[in-house]
Design a protein around this motif. Structure first.
Motif, PDB file in Angstrom:
ATOM      1  N   THR A 186      41.882  49.488  25.863  1.00  9.83           N
ATOM      2  CA  THR A 186      40.523  49.957  25.590  1.00  9.83           C
ATOM      3  C   THR A 186      40.359  51.403  26.022  1.00  9.83           C
ATOM      4  O   THR A 186      39.854  52.243  25.285  1.00  9.83           O
ATOM      5  CB  THR A 186      39.498  49.076  26.327  1.00  9.83           C
ATOM      6  N   ASN A 187      40.765  51.718  27.246  1.00  6.30           N
ATOM      7  CA  ASN A 187      40.664  53.075  27.779  1.00  6.30           C
ATOM      8  C   ASN A 187      41.807  53.312  28.748  1.00  6.30           C
ATOM      9  O   ASN A 187      42.609  52.401  29.005  1.00  6.30           O
ATOM     10  CB  ASN A 187      39.296  53.308  28.446  1.00  6.30           C
ATOM     11  N   SER A 188      41.896  54.510  29.305  1.00  6.16           N
ATOM     12  CA  SER A 188      43.043  54.805  30.161  1.00  6.16           C
ATOM     13  C   SER A 188      42.800  56.071  30.970  1.00  6.16           C
ATOM     14  O   SER A 188      41.867  56.849  30.704  1.00  6.16           O
ATOM     15  CB  SER A 188      44.307  54.990  29.302  1.00  6.16           C
ATOM     16  N   TYR A 196      40.489  48.872  35.779  1.00  4.74           N
ATOM     17  CA  TYR A 196      41.217  48.474  34.561  1.00  4.74           C
ATOM     18  C   TYR A 196      42.253  49.540  34.201  1.00  4.74           C
ATOM     19  O   TYR A 196      43.424  49.236  33.942  1.00  4.74           O
ATOM     20  CB  TYR A 196      40.208  48.286  33.432  1.00  4.74           C
ATOM     21  N   ALA A 197      41.831  50.805  34.162  1.00  3.19           N
ATOM     22  CA  ALA A 197      42.725  51.889  33.759  1.00  3.19           C
ATOM     23  C   ALA A 197      43.853  52.066  34.767  1.00  3.19           C
ATOM     24  O   ALA A 197      45.005  52.291  34.391  1.00  3.19           O
ATOM     25  CB  ALA A 197      41.937  53.186  33.601  1.00  3.19           C
ATOM     26  N   HIS A 198      43.527  51.976  36.064  1.00  5.01           N
ATOM     27  CA  HIS A 198      44.565  52.128  37.088  1.00  5.01           C
ATOM     28  C   HIS A 198      45.580  50.986  37.035  1.00  5.01           C
ATOM     29  O   HIS A 198      46.785  51.204  37.193  1.00  5.01           O
ATOM     30  CB  HIS A 198      43.929  52.207  38.475  1.00  5.01           C
ATOM     31  N   ARG A 199      45.092  49.776  36.819  1.00  6.34           N
ATOM     32  CA  ARG A 199      46.024  48.642  36.731  1.00  6.34           C
ATOM     33  C   ARG A 199      46.964  48.812  35.538  1.00  6.34           C
ATOM     34  O   ARG A 199      48.190  48.664  35.674  1.00  6.34           O
ATOM     35  CB  ARG A 199      45.238  47.332  36.610  1.00  6.34           C
ATOM     36  N   SER A 200      46.402  49.119  34.373  1.00  9.62           N
ATOM     37  CA  SER A 200      47.236  49.300  33.176  1.00  9.62           C
ATOM     38  C   SER A 200      48.259  50.402  33.396  1.00  9.62           C
ATOM     39  O   SER A 200      49.440  50.260  33.040  1.00  9.62           O
ATOM     40  CB  SER A 200      46.356  49.627  31.968  1.00  9.62           C
ATOM     41  N   HIS A 201      47.814  51.510  33.990  1.00  9.04           N
ATOM     42  CA  HIS A 201      48.704  52.647  34.209  1.00  9.04           C
ATOM     43  C   HIS A 201      49.830  52.276  35.176  1.00  9.04           C
ATOM     44  O   HIS A 201      51.004  52.595  34.927  1.00  9.04           O
ATOM     45  CB  HIS A 201      47.894  53.813  34.777  1.00  9.04           C
ATOM     46  N   SER A 202      49.476  51.605  36.246  1.00  9.09           N
ATOM     47  CA  SER A 202      50.483  51.259  37.259  1.00  9.09           C
ATOM     48  C   SER A 202      51.520  50.290  36.710  1.00  9.09           C
ATOM     49  O   SER A 202      52.717  50.421  36.994  1.00  9.09           O
ATOM     50  CB  SER A 202      49.793  50.647  38.487  1.00  9.09           C
ATOM     51  N   ILE A 203      51.097  49.337  35.904  1.00 13.26           N
ATOM     52  CA  ILE A 203      52.061  48.401  35.317  1.00 13.26           C
ATOM     53  C   ILE A 203      52.946  49.107  34.291  1.00 13.26           C
ATOM     54  O   ILE A 203      54.156  48.838  34.204  1.00 13.26           O
ATOM     55  CB  ILE A 203      51.328  47.187  34.713  1.00 13.26           C
ATOM     56  N   LEU A 204      52.372  50.038  33.529  1.00 11.61           N
ATOM     57  CA  LEU A 204      53.189  50.824  32.597  1.00 11.61           C
ATOM     58  C   LEU A 204      54.280  51.591  33.338  1.00 11.61           C
ATOM     59  O   LEU A 204      55.448  51.598  32.927  1.00 11.61           O
ATOM     60  CB  LEU A 204      52.301  51.795  31.816  1.00 11.61           C
ATOM     61  N   LEU A 205      53.908  52.240  34.441  1.00 11.57           N
ATOM     62  CA  LEU A 205      54.898  52.998  35.214  1.00 11.57           C
ATOM     63  C   LEU A 205      55.972  52.085  35.788  1.00 11.57           C
ATOM     64  O   LEU A 205      57.162  52.420  35.785  1.00 11.57           O
ATOM     65  CB  LEU A 205      54.195  53.756  36.341  1.00 11.57           C
ATOM     66  N   ALA A 206      55.538  50.926  36.299  1.00 12.99           N
ATOM     67  CA  ALA A 206      56.498  50.001  36.890  1.00 12.99           C
ATOM     68  C   ALA A 206      57.424  49.410  35.824  1.00 12.99           C
ATOM     69  O   ALA A 206      58.610  49.168  36.083  1.00 12.99           O
ATOM     70  CB  ALA A 206      55.760  48.895  37.635  1.00 12.99           C
ATOM     71  N   LEU A 367      49.496  39.855  40.080  1.00 16.79           N
ATOM     72  CA  LEU A 367      48.469  40.248  41.039  1.00 16.79           C
ATOM     73  C   LEU A 367      48.169  41.744  40.988  1.00 16.79           C
ATOM     74  O   LEU A 367      49.060  42.564  40.709  1.00 16.79           O
ATOM     75  CB  LEU A 367      48.910  39.888  42.456  1.00 16.79           C
ATOM     76  N   ASN A 368      46.908  42.081  41.257  1.00 12.75           N
ATOM     77  CA  ASN A 368      46.586  43.485  41.519  1.00 12.75           C
ATOM     78  C   ASN A 368      47.399  43.958  42.706  1.00 12.75           C
ATOM     79  O   ASN A 368      47.614  43.209  43.672  1.00 12.75           O
ATOM     80  CB  ASN A 368      45.092  43.641  41.805  1.00 12.75           C
ATOM     81  N   ALA A 369      47.838  45.211  42.677  1.00  7.18           N
ATOM     82  CA  ALA A 369      48.844  45.638  43.632  1.00  7.18           C
ATOM     83  C   ALA A 369      48.698  47.126  43.941  1.00  7.18           C
ATOM     84  O   ALA A 369      47.727  47.774  43.545  1.00  7.18           O
ATOM     85  CB  ALA A 369      50.241  45.336  43.072  1.00  7.18           C
ATOM     86  N   VAL A 370      49.683  47.671  44.654  1.00  8.81           N
ATOM     87  CA  VAL A 370      49.709  49.093  44.996  1.00  8.81           C
ATOM     88  C   VAL A 370      51.105  49.642  44.750  1.00  8.81           C
ATOM     89  O   VAL A 370      52.076  48.914  44.619  1.00  8.81           O
ATOM     90  CB  VAL A 370      49.328  49.347  46.474  1.00  8.81           C
TER      91      VAL A 370
END
Length: 587
Positions: A186-188, A196-206, A367-370
């Protein structure tokens, strides 16, 4: 220069459409996109020039922009008692009432507006607000004005989508490339800094670190539709985001989704993914499923929340029995059942998904993560405060959050409850200060609350900050607080914000809600308080402020657990392994 002109044309077209559909809401949205340092003084000036007794729609809208919701509601009620309102004035005030989430006042003004220009449009807005979609469409079917007919067509298209309409892409030959994943979002980042954007971005990087080739594409018209006129067709910020920015959009939502399917399909033919991954809500699923089916690859639906419940929070209990809520839930369930894998972010959401009939073995909890800087050893609070220009000798509690509003009187995050709890503690804790980091539509009313309580000098509103500054802000606090309100959606959806705070070894206070209890273990890494109970929140804060050893112990416990169980690398590994399982079934 050409891309700016294209974006400008797109933005003007979008604004014109929204002005036709709901001019009061459009003006309020525009005010929220502009810098607060410009909007707030201007709104206060207009409001003061109009006078506190004014009930003109412009004066009331500027009051809403300034965060004066209760005062605006009082002036609307007073306008009803005055008796001398023209039909057009009544219709304008009805629109303001709806934007202020006061449907009762909207009904009262509409009763006086039956002879007004564009009365049918105002009636349709009222039906649509309450979830009565078919009556909203029917009332505009034979509208005389061109603007009302266009509004009717747009509403009818949205209803068709909720009733099960599907896009129809043309069949094409396709050969996927292994370990290529295309995400439909939806957004980023960098234009939206939500959880939402941070989670999507972090999973993409991982996923990239796990040797997946990744690409993400955002919805058609984004980010120009949210005011980013300088946006380019592609952003590379660690992850790569492809934008879909035509010079104009179709006049109806089904036309836009058909266009988006064709654009995503074209990107897929070039990128050649072996799996498609999208996130809620069902409109994203509609696009992604259509592309996946035509090229013959599996697709994943990530359910990050219950947007039907988010919407229903504005309408109270009756909203859950509405046509819109029922159809929305049907489309969400259909999307989950048709996906090859459903990913979600916590146990509470998974339980709801399984209760909707989705087989448990088909649902993965990631899970949401860091990651990144949050994995490094955190700074002591005083040192972090020096970096932020705050008093290193003070005591700071607070939160880093998106300050979203569900309605004029209900906020997701409960920051107004935190402000009230701080007001209880402030007189007996002279060094105590409250730090609130984040921006959003609730910010003006929170500042007004602080001013009214005489706490403006002791509550620091940092606004939206960079990711690095947000990281330091977590570390500047003695106690991190998530005082979420007790709503159906907050009870089931675990937010991202607790996890970075725990990674920074900061003790936590959170509302006693099932979703937050997945993260905060009472007495181990923080304390739980009764939701919407300011006195209980103040008591828990005081308990931790009085015991530095307990704060250190809880902070260490929280960080230890996060590093062991909640990193983006581990979440992406789980997602990647699930990709391999569903791909194996496709072979």
């Amino acid at each position: 220069m050409m891309h700016f002109l294209t974006n400008l044309r797109l933005a003007v077209g979008t604004a014109a459409e929204h002005f036709t559909d709901d001019p009061a809401l459009l003006l309020l949205h525009i005010s929220r996109l502009l810098p607060a340092r410009l909007v707030q003084p201007t709104a206060r000036l207009v409001s003061s020039c109009a006078g506190k007794e004014s009930y003109s729609s412009s004066a009331l809208l500027t009051g809403l922009m300034s965060g004066e919701e209760q005062e605006v509601a009082g002036r609307l009620e007073a306008a009803l008692l005055r008796g001398r309102l023209s039909a057009n004035q009544a219709r304008a005030l009805a629109d303001v009432s709806l934007v202020a989430n006061r449907p009762d006042l909207d009904d009262a003004f509409l009763a006086r507006a039956t002879e007004a220009r564009r009365f049918r449009a105002a009636q349709a807005r009222r039906f649509w607000y309450s979830g009565a979609m078919t009556p909203a469409v029917e009332i505009l079917e034979n509208a005389g004005g061109g603007a009302e007919r266009r509004q009717g067509r747009r509403l009818a298209a949205e209803l068709r989508i909720l009733e099960g309409w599907r896009p129809e892409p043309a069949a094409v030959p396709f050969e996927p490339v292994p370990r290529h994943a295309l995400d439909v979002l939806t957004n980023s980042l960098p234009h939206t800094a939500s959880g939402y954007a941070h989670r999507s971005h972090s999973i993409l990087l991982a996923k990239k670190q796990a040797r997946w080739e990744t690409l993400a594409v955002t919805r058609v018209g984004y980010p120009v539709k949210v005011g980013k006129l300088k946006a380019r067709n592609r952003d590379v910020v660690g992850a790569t985001y492809q934008r879909l920015l035509p010079s104009r959009l179709s006049a109806t939502m089904d036309g836009r989704l058909q266009h988006q399917v064709e654009e995503v399909l074209a990107i897929a033919l070039e990128f050649r993914p072996s799996v498609l991954h999208t996130t809620s809500h069902h409109v994203n699923a509609l696009v992604t499923r259509a592309v996946a089916e035509v090229i013959g690859i599996p697709w994943v639906y990530e359910v990050s929340g219950h947007l039907a419940d988010t919407w229903a929070a504005t309408g109270g209990a009756e909203a859950r029995g509405s046509e819109r809520y029922t159809l929305f839930q049907e489309r969400e369930t259909e999307a989950m059942l048709s996906a090859d894998l459903v990913v979600t972010l916590g146990r509470a959401v998974k339980d709801n998904i399984v209760a909707d009939g989705v087989p448990e073995e088909k649902v993965l909890v990631a899970l949401n993560a860091v990651g990144g800087a949050f994995l490094a050893e955190p700074l002591p609070p005083a040192e972090a405060r020096v970096q932020l220009g705050l008093d290193p000798k003070g005591q700071y509690v607070g939160t880093v959050s998106s300050l979203v509003t569900v309605s004029s009187v209900v906020t997701y995050e409960g920051i107004n409850d935190l402000t009230s709890a701080f007001g209880i503690l402030a007189p007996r804790h002279p060094r105590l200060k409250l730090l609130i980091v984040g921006g959003g539509v609730a910010l003006p009313s929170l500042k007004e609350q602080a001013r009214t309580a005489g706490l403006r000098e002791r509550i620091i509103f940092a606004g939206r900050v960079s990711r690095s500054r947000a990281h330091v802000s977590h570390q500047a606090l003695e106690v991190f607080v998530v005082p979420r309100r007790d709503l159906r959606v907050t009870g089931s959806v675990t937010p991202l914000k607790p996890v970075p705070a725990l990674a920074c070894a900061r003790p936590f206070i959170a509302s006693k809600l099932p979703a937050l209890q997945e993260v905060v273990s009472d007495g181990t890494n923080g304390l739980l308080c009764n939701a919407e109970d300011q006195a209980d929140l103040a008591a828990r804060l005081e308990m931790l402020l009085a015991d530095s050893q307990q704060r250190v112990r809880m902070g260490r416990n929280g960080r230890r657990t996060v590093l062991k169980t909640r990193t983006w690398t581990s979440s992406a590994q789980a997602v990647g392994a699930a990709y391999e399982r569903i791909l194996e079934r496709f072979r």
